[in-house]
Design a protein around this motif. Structure first.
Motif, PDB file in Angstrom:
ATOM      1  N   ASP A 270       0.814  -1.451   0.047  1.00 53.72           N
ATOM      2  CA  ASP A 270       0.141   0.232   0.093  1.00 53.72           C
ATOM      3  C   ASP A 270       0.641   1.595   0.226  1.00 53.72           C
ATOM      4  O   ASP A 270       0.444   1.835  -0.618  1.00 53.72           O
ATOM      5  N   ARG A 271       1.815   1.012   1.261  1.00 53.82           N
ATOM      6  CA  ARG A 271       2.464   2.099   0.832  1.00 53.82           C
ATOM      7  C   ARG A 271       3.332   2.384  -0.454  1.00 53.82           C
ATOM      8  O   ARG A 271       3.557   3.948  -0.700  1.00 53.82           O
ATOM      9  N   LEU A 272       4.361   1.502  -1.074  1.00 57.94           N
ATOM     10  CA  LEU A 272       4.731   1.588  -2.281  1.00 57.94           C
ATOM     11  C   LEU A 272       3.798   2.562  -3.188  1.00 57.94           C
ATOM     12  O   LEU A 272       4.128   3.402  -3.658  1.00 57.94           O
ATOM     13  N   GLN A 273       2.371   2.030  -3.653  1.00 61.10           N
ATOM     14  CA  GLN A 273       1.439   2.226  -4.605  1.00 61.10           C
ATOM     15  C   GLN A 273       1.116   3.977  -4.377  1.00 61.10           C
ATOM     16  O   GLN A 273       0.989   4.321  -4.949  1.00 61.10           O
ATOM     17  N   SER A 274       0.603   4.285  -2.789  1.00 55.39           N
ATOM     18  CA  SER A 274       0.564   4.928  -2.743  1.00 55.39           C
ATOM     19  C   SER A 274       1.280   7.095  -3.032  1.00 55.39           C
ATOM     20  O   SER A 274       0.970   7.712  -3.445  1.00 55.39           O
ATOM     21  N   GLY A 275       2.873   5.926  -2.715  1.00 56.93           N
ATOM     22  CA  GLY A 275       3.959   7.280  -2.987  1.00 56.93           C
ATOM     23  C   GLY A 275       4.550   6.956  -4.166  1.00 56.93           C
ATOM     24  O   GLY A 275       5.608   7.767  -4.791  1.00 56.93           O
ATOM     25  N   GLY A 276       3.895   6.302  -5.056  1.00 55.08           N
ATOM     26  CA  GLY A 276       4.680   6.292  -6.913  1.00 55.08           C
ATOM     27  C   GLY A 276       5.982   5.719  -6.985  1.00 55.08           C
ATOM     28  O   GLY A 276       5.861   5.633  -8.156  1.00 55.08           O
ATOM     29  N   PHE A 277       6.188   4.613  -5.984  1.00 56.66           N
ATOM     30  CA  PHE A 277       7.429   3.433  -5.923  1.00 56.66           C
ATOM     31  C   PHE A 277       7.264   2.525  -7.207  1.00 56.66           C
ATOM     32  O   PHE A 277       6.626   2.452  -7.777  1.00 56.66           O
ATOM     33  N   GLU A 278       8.197   2.422  -7.973  1.00 60.13           N
ATOM     34  CA  GLU A 278       8.802   1.726  -9.375  1.00 60.13           C
ATOM     35  C   GLU A 278       8.646   0.506  -8.476  1.00 60.13           C
ATOM     36  O   GLU A 278       8.584  -0.235  -8.483  1.00 60.13           O
TER      37      GLU A 278
ATOM     38  N   LEU B  94      13.633   9.631   1.458  1.00 59.55           N
ATOM     39  CA  LEU B  94      14.693   9.848   0.676  1.00 59.55           C
ATOM     40  C   LEU B  94      14.470   9.908  -0.449  1.00 59.55           C
ATOM     41  O   LEU B  94      14.856  10.850  -1.715  1.00 59.55           O
ATOM     42  N   ALA B  95      14.028   8.589  -1.419  1.00 60.20           N
ATOM     43  CA  ALA B  95      14.235   8.417  -2.482  1.00 60.20           C
ATOM     44  C   ALA B  95      13.273   9.333  -3.368  1.00 60.20           C
ATOM     45  O   ALA B  95      13.692   9.692  -4.072  1.00 60.20           O
TER      46      ALA B  95
ATOM     47  N   VAL C 212      16.978  -1.035  -1.148  1.00 56.36           N
ATOM     48  CA  VAL C 212      17.674  -0.172  -2.126  1.00 56.36           C
ATOM     49  C   VAL C 212      16.270   0.260  -3.235  1.00 56.36           C
ATOM     50  O   VAL C 212      15.004  -1.059  -3.224  1.00 56.36           O
ATOM     51  N   LEU C 213      15.055   1.674  -3.042  1.00 54.24           N
ATOM     52  CA  LEU C 213      13.910   2.025  -3.018  1.00 54.24           C
ATOM     53  C   LEU C 213      14.209   2.786  -4.425  1.00 54.24           C
ATOM     54  O   LEU C 213      14.987   3.705  -4.267  1.00 54.24           O
ATOM     55  N   LEU C 214      13.579   1.978  -4.684  1.00 57.55           N
ATOM     56  CA  LEU C 214      13.531   3.472  -6.209  1.00 57.55           C
ATOM     57  C   LEU C 214      12.372   4.040  -6.968  1.00 57.55           C
ATOM     58  O   LEU C 214      10.858   3.070  -6.594  1.00 57.55           O
ATOM     59  N   HIS C 215      12.340   5.136  -7.024  1.00 59.21           N
ATOM     60  CA  HIS C 215      10.774   5.718  -6.414  1.00 59.21           C
ATOM     61  C   HIS C 215      10.647   5.731  -7.961  1.00 59.21           C
ATOM     62  O   HIS C 215       9.170   5.434  -8.146  1.00 59.21           O
ATOM     63  N   ASP C 216      11.197   6.643  -8.554  1.00 54.47           N
ATOM     64  CA  ASP C 216      11.052   7.307 -10.296  1.00 54.47           C
ATOM     65  C   ASP C 216      12.318   6.938 -10.958  1.00 54.47           C
ATOM     66  O   ASP C 216      13.168   7.804 -11.137  1.00 54.47           O
TER      67      ASP C 216
ATOM     68  N   LEU D 185      12.860   1.726   5.930  1.00 59.50           N
ATOM     69  CA  LEU D 185      12.137   1.334   5.478  1.00 59.50           C
ATOM     70  C   LEU D 185      11.220   2.934   5.065  1.00 59.50           C
ATOM     71  O   LEU D 185      11.463   3.959   3.537  1.00 59.50           O
ATOM     72  N   GLU D 186      11.100   3.707   5.901  1.00 61.48           N
ATOM     73  CA  GLU D 186      10.542   4.826   5.856  1.00 61.48           C
ATOM     74  C   GLU D 186      11.532   5.672   5.941  1.00 61.48           C
ATOM     75  O   GLU D 186      11.106   6.872   4.534  1.00 61.48           O
TER      76      GLU D 186
END
Length: 341
Positions: free
Chosen positions: A7-15, A63-64, A31-35, A57-58
């Protein structure tokens, strides 16, 4: 309904979010890829002994996301991402662990370009770079981040009726690590009246002696009586506790995520405090790193970094024309660049 990581990844638009454990070295990394619409994601490798995996994670997610906005608002052809290593950099860091981190990053095939951050150094990135490429281990971006902040402060002074001259302007630099110390030196050269603070009192004293500044208690630095508050440490500086006590007229610094929550942008506007969106004003280091990746010389890099002030001035003016705080104006401009064509 339970709120999940997905849910968190989807709501924040993370890839993408990748979690990795290396049994041999004890590496626990994310490793967090946002866009990556505009290009490969460039982001820091932060190593901290987080109180929980959720906290790690948060922090990485925030930061990403900030890196995506920073690159887009700065006009760079880079995306946003971040990496987090859970551990004590003093006790747990080793060459083997850093090489394991490099092998983890290599699985992304160049979609994530790491740079040093809290808990890691350029030397550490060179070790990571023995296992993956590209990495940003050539040249310290901190002085360029500071230069961009300096030009951003100048733009804010002009936007509040001044001419950009820093002589006699009282600036409180909160946090005098690499970026804060470099900013203090630049401000001193411009004739600013300086207050400095740091949780490391010896570091604060050393910087103060070098630039002729007055040291203030880090517990109260955020609410010091000054013209410009320049946060250059960790985020969350503007929050429920500090907001009513702020005694500055401009906030512009090198820290990421200065606002504890997005709604504080409007609250600062209502108080008559000009807030330079952090992802705009501290973009000098990221601009410098893109220049390094493009193999351009230092003169070209400095020229582009100095444009931080011009971009910030345009954001402030756009916000005033639209009747919104600068943060909203900057977000609108960044999202326009990220919109699929």
């Amino acid at each position: 309904m339970t709120f999940t990581i997905f849910d968190r990844l989807q709501s924040g638009g993370f890839e993408q979010a990748l979690f990795h454990h290396d049994a041999e070295t004890g590496l626990r990394s994310l490793v967090l890829l946002h866009d990556t619409t505009l290009g490969p994601a460039l982001g820091g490798v932060r190593m901290q002994p987080y109180e929980s995996e959720n906290a790690a994670l948060e922090d990485g997610l925030r930061l990403a996301q900030a890196m995506t906005l920073k690159a887009a608002a700065a006009g760079l052809d880079l995306g946003g991402g971040w990496s987090v290593i859970i551990g004590d950099p003093v006790r747990d860091k080793s060459e083997a662990l850093l090489r394991a981190q490099g092998r983890f990053v290599a699985t992304l095939g160049g979609r994530f370009i790491p740079v040093n951050d809290v808990g890691t150094t350029q030397a550490d990135l060179a070790v990571i770079g023995t296992e993956t490429s590209p990495v940003c281990a050539d040249g310290d971006p901190s002085p360029m981040t500071a230069l961009g902040v300096l030009e951003g402060i100048r733009a804010c002074l002009r936007a509040t009726g001044g001419d950009g001259n820093l002589r006699g302007v009282r600036v409180c630099v909160q946090g005098v690590g690499n970026v804060g110390a470099a900013l203090a030196r630049l401000l001193a050269a411009e004739g600013a009246e300086l207050l400095v603070s740091d949780v490391d009192s010896r570091r604060a004293d050393a910087v103060a002696r070098g630039v002729g500044a007055r040291v203030v208690d880090p517990a109260t630095a955020v609410v010091a009586d000054c013209d410009v508050l320049a946060p250059c440490a960790l985020g969350g500086v503007v929050n429920d506790r500090t907001l009513p006590e702020l005694r500055c007229r401009i906030i512009a610094g090198g820290a990421n995520n200065v606002l504890a929550a997005p709604e504080y942008a409007a609250a600062l506007e209502a108080r008559g405090i000009l807030y330079a969106p952090d992802f705009c004003v501290n973009a000098g280091g990221l601009t410098f790193l893109e220049e390094r990746l493009l193999k351009h010389d230092d003169a070209r890099a400095e020229q582009r970094v100095r444009q931080v002030g011009e971009r910030l001035a345009a954001v402030i003016e756009h916000g005033r024309r639209s009747g919104v705080p600068p943060t909203e104006a900057a977000l609108a401009l960044a999202r326009e660049r990220l919109r699929p064509r």
